[in-house]
Design an enzyme around this catalytic site. Structure first.
Site, mmCIF file in Angstrom:
data_model
loop_
_atom_site.group_PDB
_atom_site.id
_atom_site.type_symbol
_atom_site.label_atom_id
_atom_site.label_comp_id
_atom_site.label_asym_id
_atom_site.label_seq_id
_atom_site.Cartn_x
_atom_site.Cartn_y
_atom_site.Cartn_z
ATOM 1 N N ASP A 59 0.800 -1.229 0.000
ATOM 2 C CA ASP A 59 0.000 0.000 0.000
ATOM 3 C C ASP A 59 0.832 1.278 0.000
ATOM 4 O O ASP A 59 0.335 2.332 0.399
ATOM 5 C CB ASP A 59 -0.966 0.039 1.202
ATOM 6 C CG ASP A 59 -2.145 -0.900 1.037
ATOM 7 O OD1 ASP A 59 -2.144 -1.713 0.095
ATOM 8 O OD2 ASP A 59 -3.070 -0.844 1.864
ATOM 9 N N CYS A 96 -3.984 -6.356 -3.249
ATOM 10 C CA CYS A 96 -2.929 -7.240 -2.741
ATOM 11 C C CYS A 96 -2.784 -8.584 -3.448
ATOM 12 O O CYS A 96 -1.762 -8.870 -4.064
ATOM 13 C CB CYS A 96 -3.166 -7.494 -1.250
ATOM 14 S SG CYS A 96 -3.186 -6.000 -0.242
ATOM 15 N N HIS A 152 -0.734 -13.878 1.820
ATOM 16 C CA HIS A 152 -2.014 -13.446 1.232
ATOM 17 C C HIS A 152 -2.344 -14.138 -0.086
ATOM 18 O O HIS A 152 -2.928 -13.543 -0.999
ATOM 19 C CB HIS A 152 -2.051 -11.933 1.062
ATOM 20 C CG HIS A 152 -3.452 -11.386 1.106
ATOM 21 N ND1 HIS A 152 -3.753 -10.066 0.836
ATOM 22 C CD2 HIS A 152 -4.633 -11.988 1.383
ATOM 23 C CE1 HIS A 152 -5.054 -9.879 0.945
ATOM 24 N NE2 HIS A 152 -5.613 -11.034 1.281
ATOM 25 N N LYS A 318 -5.686 3.015 -4.430
ATOM 26 C CA LYS A 318 -5.733 1.565 -4.294
ATOM 27 C C LYS A 318 -7.140 1.052 -4.614
ATOM 28 O O LYS A 318 -8.134 1.660 -4.254
ATOM 29 C CB LYS A 318 -5.370 1.172 -2.857
ATOM 30 C CG LYS A 318 -5.562 -0.308 -2.549
ATOM 31 C CD LYS A 318 -5.264 -0.619 -1.094
ATOM 32 C CE LYS A 318 -5.532 -2.101 -0.807
ATOM 33 N NZ LYS A 318 -5.206 -2.456 0.591
#
Length: 574
Positions: A59, A96, A152, A318
């Site tokens: 981020d 992500c 993730h 984002k």
């Protein structure tokens, strides 16, 4: 007028905020490594497999590095980039999981079934097990492979874990965001668990250590225990600077004059991460790796503007397909680069690291056909032309369809209500709902002036479903040319049609109550048994294996309830 606004704000930034003094040689607070990282080294002949250090931050906004004019101090990143090659035409994904999956597989997310959203903690989903990963290819080439940080990419069964996907060791979190000290992660009210793992075990004993410090110290330990004569790959996926906004007080103090609290904390986290990179570089030198190393630095997506990040002067944030969501910070630093100290405008995408790094490692790519990435090392090291001419940013058939999109608007070949984006040459096309579309300057003041907000406020895109920009001439996406150049729109829509024919079904199953940490000793971790006969497909419905007898599901009613609840809430979750 817009250009004057941009220039004016840059001058105001410099005059009003300035840079705090920074001593490169001052001992770092991240780790204690005694040697000088900046001593001169002679570039050796490229005779051995290089050590590869891939650093991914979470981020971090496009504007949030010193050499992009930020008020945040990043002296290490600035210096490493200046001495290497800055990638100023570098693209990542807007969130992500997609960026991480494309890095690890070298494939667009439409080719792994991960084209919608992220992998959530309670979903029975992970990076497809039939994909040969980057660390697996490097293992084949004789590398020792290590991962430190945020995974993730799914963990519902053990086969999905980093240590089963090509990494010899792993220290980090499996989910998308955790507390920087306690490593707790809540995926909704009352659904909380601990998420720090050492290999395949829960690392309860590491709680209380700030993750940026912990991960940096682990990298140093790995380098200290390995021989520089043997090739090593370390994937450092920092949790920083994702929310929650947490930083040691000594870093926050440096930005005490910054009125906006979120921006102040965020800036502190960025500077702390910068010092972590400094100490990783120190460790590479101290233990004899640096002269034969390649350091790649990349962000994973655009900055989250309401959490302190800034993508100024790019449009969006984002989670969007505007440049502010998909154009990343990237650079390569290495003594092995032939043409150093320059800025490259070669088109590079995050999928390119897979074939590039495997080729550097002298690995074999012949048994992984169909990669979407290209070997861009000649473009980076020698300044040659990039082999990449286009990027599929994504096609997401599950994202909320745009209200005003239609097949008719897409010349009868593409439904413009579908969220999609592609770049071909200097042209970029977006269809559907690309996401939040404002230009947001760095929010450094306590109460950010409304005049700036209104100056850049989008007012003409509410009833559209197609946008076309010449990104080379208009990198800030201010001038939509879709009406003036329908020929280009049609050409790029045909490219979307082409890619869509190669897409596999979306893998986005409903959340499963068995994933609750309470059923796993209070920690997030694998929960599906190895003999579980269910295969999970994109629509969220469990399909029984044809080779096994159907079993009664003991929690079908509960699962059905969670599925319905999940459907209602999903559109509001980022």
């Amino acid at each position: 007028m817009a250009v004057y606004a941009l220039t004016g704000f840059s001058l105001v930034s410099l005059l009003s905020f300035g840079y705090l003094s920074w001593d490169w040689m001052k001992p770092s607070l991240v780790a204690d490594v005694a040697t000088d990282p900046m001593e001169k080294s002679l570039p050796p002949a490229f005779a051995r497999q290089p050590h590869i250090i891939f650093i991914l931050t979470d981020d971090q906004g496009y504007h949030d590095v010193g050499y992009h004019g930020s008020d945040i101090q990043t002296p290490t990143l600035d210096r490493l980039a200046a001495e290497g090659v800055k990638l100023e035409n570098y693209y990542i994904q807007p969130i992500c999981t997609p960026s991480r999956s494309q890095l690890i597989t070298g494939r667009y997310q439409i080719h792994t079934g991960l084209q919608h959203s992220i992998i959530r903690p309670r979903q029975p989903n992970c990076l497809p097990l039939d994909q040969v990963t980057l660390p697996q290819k490097l293992q084949e080439a004789g590398y020792s492979t290590h991962m430190v940080g945020k995974w993730h990419l799914g963990f519902y069964k053990k086969e999905c874990l980093p240590t089963r996907r090509g990494f010899d060791t792993f220290l980090g979190s499996l989910t998308g965001n955790v507390d920087y000290y306690t490593y707790d992660n809540c995926d909704g009210p009352g659904v909380c668990g601990y998420d720090l793992h050492e290999g395949e075990d829960v690392a309860w004993d590491q709680s209380g250590k700030y993750s940026t410090f912990l991960y940096t110290q682990r990298v140093s330990k790995i380098l200290a225990s390995h021989s520089p004569k043997e090739p090593i790959f370390i994937y450092v996926a920092f949790q920083a600077v994702h929310t929650p906004l947490q930083s040691p007080k000594e870093y926050i103090y440096r930005y005490r004059s910054m009125g906006n609290v979120a921006r102040r904390k965020y800036a502190a986290m960025v500077t702390c991460m910068d010092e972590a990179v400094k100490n990783i570089t120190w460790a590479l030198k101290k233990y004899g790796y640096y002269d034969n190393s390649v350091i790649v630095f990349s962000t994973d997506n655009g900055g989250q503007t309401f959490s302190g990040g800034s993508n100024w002067p790019l449009r969006g944030r984002k989670g969007t397909y505007w440049e502010g969501g998909v154009r990343g910070i990237g650079f390569v630093h290495s003594p092995l680069i032939k043409r150093k100290r320059r800025t490259s405008w070669a088109l590079v995408h995050i999928t390119d690291w897979y074939p590039t790094l495997v080729s550097l490692a002298r690995g074999n790519l012949s048994n992984v056909p169909g990669l979407d990435g290209y070997n861009v090392w000649p473009a980076i090291s020698e300044g040659k032309e990039s082999p990449r001419t286009e990027i599929l940013h994504n096609i997401d058939p599950l994202y909320n369809h745009a209200k005003y999109g239609s097949l008719e608007d897409g010349f009868g070949i593409w439904n413009t209500a579908v969220q999609a984006s592609i770049r071909v040459g200097e042209w970029k096309l977006l269809t559907g709902d690309p996401g939040y579309s404002d230009w947001i300057p760095p929010q450094t003041l306590t109460n950010f002036p409304g005049s700036w907000w209104n100056l850049e406020r989008l007012t003409n895109g509410l009833r559209k479903s197609v946008w076309l920009f010449n990104i080379t001439a208009d990198p800030y996406e201010r001038y939509d040319l879709s009406d003036q150049r329908p020929d280009v729109v049609r050409t790029l829509l045909m490219r979307l049609v082409h890619y869509n024919r190669t897409a596999i079904p979306v893998r986005y199953p409903a959340e499963n109550p068995r994933a609750h940490p309470d059923f796993n000793g209070g920690a997030w971790g694998p929960w599906a048994s190895e003999d579980d006969a269910e295969e999970w497909e994109g629509d969220g419905e469990p399909l029984k294996s044809r080779n096994k007898k159907k079993k009664k599901c003991k929690i079908c009613k509960l699962r059905s309830f969670f599925r319905k609840l999940n459907t209602r809430l999903m559109s509001n979750r980022i």
